[in-house]
Each structure stands twice: as C-alpha cells, then as structure tokens.
Design a protein around this motif. Structure first.
Motif, PDB file in Angstrom:
ATOM      1  N   HIS A 122      10.584 -11.165   3.763  1.00 43.46           N
ATOM      2  CA  HIS A 122       9.945 -12.187   4.604  1.00 43.46           C
ATOM      3  C   HIS A 122      10.801 -13.448   4.644  1.00 43.46           C
ATOM      4  N   TYR A 123      11.369 -13.831   3.509  1.00 46.13           N
ATOM      5  CA  TYR A 123      12.231 -15.013   3.453  1.00 46.13           C
ATOM      6  C   TYR A 123      13.452 -14.828   4.364  1.00 46.13           C
ATOM      7  N   GLN A 124      14.077 -13.647   4.283  1.00 41.97           N
ATOM      8  CA  GLN A 124      15.248 -13.369   5.117  1.00 41.97           C
ATOM      9  C   GLN A 124      14.897 -13.390   6.605  1.00 41.97           C
ATOM     10  N   MET A 125      13.647 -13.039   6.922  1.00 39.15           N
ATOM     11  CA  MET A 125      13.193 -13.015   8.315  1.00 39.15           C
ATOM     12  C   MET A 125      12.683 -14.381   8.781  1.00 39.15           C
ATOM     13  N   GLY A 126      12.672 -15.367   7.874  1.00 40.05           N
ATOM     14  CA  GLY A 126      12.194 -16.700   8.226  1.00 40.05           C
ATOM     15  C   GLY A 126      10.683 -16.844   8.171  1.00 40.05           C
ATOM     16  N   ASN A 127      10.002 -15.851   7.613  1.00 42.84           N
ATOM     17  CA  ASN A 127       8.535 -15.897   7.478  1.00 42.84           C
ATOM     18  C   ASN A 127       8.187 -16.558   6.140  1.00 42.84           C
ATOM     19  N   TYR A 128       8.367 -17.876   6.065  1.00 44.37           N
ATOM     20  CA  TYR A 128       8.254 -18.558   4.774  1.00 44.37           C
ATOM     21  C   TYR A 128       6.831 -18.576   4.213  1.00 44.37           C
ATOM     22  N   ARG A 129       5.835 -18.692   5.077  1.00 43.06           N
ATOM     23  CA  ARG A 129       4.454 -18.677   4.587  1.00 43.06           C
ATOM     24  C   ARG A 129       4.112 -17.315   3.984  1.00 43.06           C
ATOM     25  N   LYS A 130       4.524 -16.255   4.672  1.00 44.87           N
ATOM     26  CA  LYS A 130       4.256 -14.903   4.152  1.00 44.87           C
ATOM     27  C   LYS A 130       5.039 -14.666   2.869  1.00 44.87           C
ATOM     28  N   SER A 131       6.260 -15.171   2.830  1.00 44.77           N
ATOM     29  CA  SER A 131       7.070 -15.044   1.623  1.00 44.77           C
ATOM     30  C   SER A 131       6.395 -15.763   0.456  1.00 44.77           C
ATOM     31  N   MET A 132       5.916 -16.987   0.702  1.00 43.01           N
ATOM     32  CA  MET A 132       5.255 -17.751  -0.353  1.00 43.01           C
ATOM     33  C   MET A 132       3.975 -17.051  -0.812  1.00 43.01           C
ATOM     34  N   SER A 133       3.256 -16.449   0.111  1.00 44.45           N
ATOM     35  CA  SER A 133       2.043 -15.716  -0.256  1.00 44.45           C
ATOM     36  C   SER A 133       2.381 -14.559  -1.191  1.00 44.45           C
ATOM     37  N   ASP A 134       3.437 -13.809  -0.863  1.00 41.78           N
ATOM     38  CA  ASP A 134       3.858 -12.697  -1.717  1.00 41.78           C
ATOM     39  C   ASP A 134       4.375 -13.198  -3.071  1.00 41.78           C
ATOM     40  N   ILE A 135       5.080 -14.320  -3.062  1.00 40.08           N
ATOM     41  CA  ILE A 135       5.568 -14.904  -4.316  1.00 40.08           C
ATOM     42  C   ILE A 135       4.390 -15.246  -5.229  1.00 40.08           C
ATOM     43  N   ARG A 195       6.453 -14.826 -15.490  1.00 37.75           N
ATOM     44  CA  ARG A 195       7.831 -15.038 -15.963  1.00 37.75           C
ATOM     45  C   ARG A 195       8.865 -14.526 -14.960  1.00 37.75           C
ATOM     46  N   HIS A 196       8.435 -14.143 -13.767  1.00 41.94           N
ATOM     47  CA  HIS A 196       9.367 -13.557 -12.790  1.00 41.94           C
ATOM     48  C   HIS A 196      10.308 -14.639 -12.260  1.00 41.94           C
ATOM     49  N   PHE A 197      11.483 -14.721 -12.859  1.00 41.50           N
ATOM     50  CA  PHE A 197      12.429 -15.786 -12.518  1.00 41.50           C
ATOM     51  C   PHE A 197      12.938 -15.670 -11.088  1.00 41.50           C
ATOM     52  N   GLY A 198      13.028 -14.456 -10.561  1.00 45.24           N
ATOM     53  CA  GLY A 198      13.454 -14.292  -9.169  1.00 45.24           C
ATOM     54  C   GLY A 198      12.456 -14.911  -8.200  1.00 45.24           C
ATOM     55  N   ALA A 199      11.170 -14.685  -8.459  1.00 45.21           N
ATOM     56  CA  ALA A 199      10.120 -15.262  -7.612  1.00 45.21           C
ATOM     57  C   ALA A 199      10.098 -16.782  -7.734  1.00 45.21           C
ATOM     58  N   LEU A 200      10.309 -17.286  -8.947  1.00 47.24           N
ATOM     59  CA  LEU A 200      10.341 -18.736  -9.143  1.00 47.24           C
ATOM     60  C   LEU A 200      11.513 -19.364  -8.387  1.00 47.24           C
ATOM     61  N   ALA A 201      12.660 -18.689  -8.377  1.00 44.19           N
ATOM     62  CA  ALA A 201      13.815 -19.189  -7.621  1.00 44.19           C
ATOM     63  C   ALA A 201      13.520 -19.173  -6.126  1.00 44.19           C
ATOM     64  N   GLY A 202      12.870 -18.106  -5.651  1.00 42.78           N
ATOM     65  CA  GLY A 202      12.493 -18.024  -4.239  1.00 42.78           C
ATOM     66  C   GLY A 202      11.525 -19.135  -3.859  1.00 42.78           C
ATOM     67  N   MET A 203      10.564 -19.385  -4.731  1.00 48.49           N
ATOM     68  CA  MET A 203       9.603 -20.462  -4.498  1.00 48.49           C
ATOM     69  C   MET A 203      10.324 -21.808  -4.405  1.00 48.49           C
ATOM     70  N   ALA A 204      11.242 -22.048  -5.331  1.00 56.51           N
ATOM     71  CA  ALA A 204      11.985 -23.309  -5.333  1.00 56.51           C
ATOM     72  C   ALA A 204      12.783 -23.476  -4.040  1.00 56.51           C
ATOM     73  N   ALA A 205      13.404 -22.386  -3.564  1.00 53.53           N
ATOM     74  CA  ALA A 205      14.198 -22.451  -2.329  1.00 53.53           C
ATOM     75  C   ALA A 205      13.318 -22.799  -1.128  1.00 53.53           C
ATOM     76  N   ILE A 206      12.146 -22.172  -1.039  1.00 54.71           N
ATOM     77  CA  ILE A 206      11.234 -22.444   0.081  1.00 54.71           C
ATOM     78  C   ILE A 206      10.737 -23.887   0.022  1.00 54.71           C
ATOM     79  N   LEU A 207      10.377 -24.349  -1.162  1.00 55.36           N
ATOM     80  CA  LEU A 207       9.886 -25.713  -1.314  1.00 55.36           C
ATOM     81  C   LEU A 207      10.969 -26.740  -0.987  1.00 55.36           C
TER      82      LEU A 207
END
Length: 198
Positions: free
Chosen positions: A122-135, A144-156
């Motif tokens: 979703h992030y790669q497709m520009g669907n940031y709200r959907k990406s954040m929902s999945d995160i 403790r999912h560090f990948g999800a935390l990094a994704g969250m930080a990037a979106i924010l």
C-alpha cells in the motif's frame, strides 16, 4: 484529529505489552533459539539479543533471523500465497499481489507478516491511509515489529507529523538500538524539531 492519527497515537503511547517484557527477561542463549519449541519463544530470545547487541553488524544478523521467523506463517498455503504475492510485486503486478495478500490475511488473520507486506505494498502504491491501517494491525499483533515502526515513521514524516515520527523512531530504537539508519533518522528529526523551537 483524523482516525488514523488517533490509531497511531494509541499505538505509540500504549504501555509495553507482556510479550515485549518477556523479551527483556529471556535468558536462553540465542544460539539455542532454533531449538526452542515455539516461534514466540524463539522470537523472544532473538529480540532480547537484538536489544543487547551494540555491534550494528551483529544486530543486523539477529534482525535477519527475526525476519526469517516472521516469514513462516505455520501454514503451507499461506506461505505459498505470500511467495506468489512477493513475485507479483517484483514483476509490478501490484493488483494481483494485493489480492494475494488479502487472501493470506483472510486465511491467517494473526499472521503478522501478511499485514506487514500488504502495508508495504500500500505504501509503494501511495495508499498511505491503508498502509497505516495495516501497520496498526501489525503493531497490535507484534509491537516489536521494527519494520512496521520504520514504515510508520516514514508515513508520519511525509505527512509533516515530525513529533509523531520521532516517537515512532524512538520506539524502533527501543527494540533495535544498534540500527544506524534509524539512529540517523531519529537524530535528523530531533535536530529539525529543536531548530523549529528556537
């Protein structure tokens, strides 16, 4: 405040869950982690090692072992769907990949990596709200999912929510303190916020 930012705040300010506390108290050596009977026990041991490792190269090896654990859903069908989805993503067939991730999540709603990979797509497709929902689903299952935390930080960060992004990187570094890129991101945002205050 939008609903997804409320969810972000709820995740970031939530107290440490029992699983994370268990990681702090695990005493089994990481070398024996493969012999531990459950994936949760292996992950708790690896996360404990990740938190204590100061060397970035050693920490990366531990993080890679954690990612390997996350990849196994415990179901051959779900694992196959995930492999097909990854291949579809590589060949730029994003709608096919999205459908496959949807199927994997429907079959295994507690499988953290299904949610995480769909969040990434979703992030790669520009669907940031959907990406954040999945995160948020990922972090509800595995805080403790560090990948999800990094994704969250990037979106924010992209949304100009630097204070929340800083908080996400802080959570990341609590789990994975030796990650140099995360340290750099945290430092850059901290400097930016300090500059804004002067």
């Amino acid at each position: 405040m939008s609903s997804y930012l409320f969810l972000v705040l709820a995740v970031l300010v939530a107290p440490t869950l029992p699983a994370a506390r268990a990681a702090d108290t695990a005493t089994t050596p990481a070398a024996a982690s493969a012999e531990l009977p459950t994936q949760k026990q292996r992950l708790d041991t690896l996360f404990s090692e990740l938190k204590k490792t100061g060397d970035s190269d050693k920490a990366k090896d531990v993080a890679d072992r954690i990612r390997t654990e996350w990849q196994d859903s415990g179901s051959a069908s779900v694992n196959l769907l995930m492999q097909w989805a990854a291949k579809a993503t590589e060949t730029n067939k994003r709608s096919v990949a999205l459908d496959l991730y949807d199927q994997a999540i429907a079959l295994a709603p507690d499988y953290v990596e299904g949610w995480n990979q769909r969040a990434t797509l979703h992030y790669q497709m520009g669907n940031y709200r959907k990406s954040m929902s999945d995160i948020n689903h990922v972090l509800a299952l595995e805080p403790r999912h560090f990948g999800a935390l990094a994704g969250m930080a990037a979106i924010l960060s992209a949304a100009g929510k630097d204070e929340l992004a800083l908080r996400a990187w802080e959570e990341f570094l609590t789990v994975y303190p030796a990650d140099r890129k995360a340290q750099e991101q945290f430092g850059e945002i901290e400097e930016k916020l300090a500059g804004n205050r002067t």
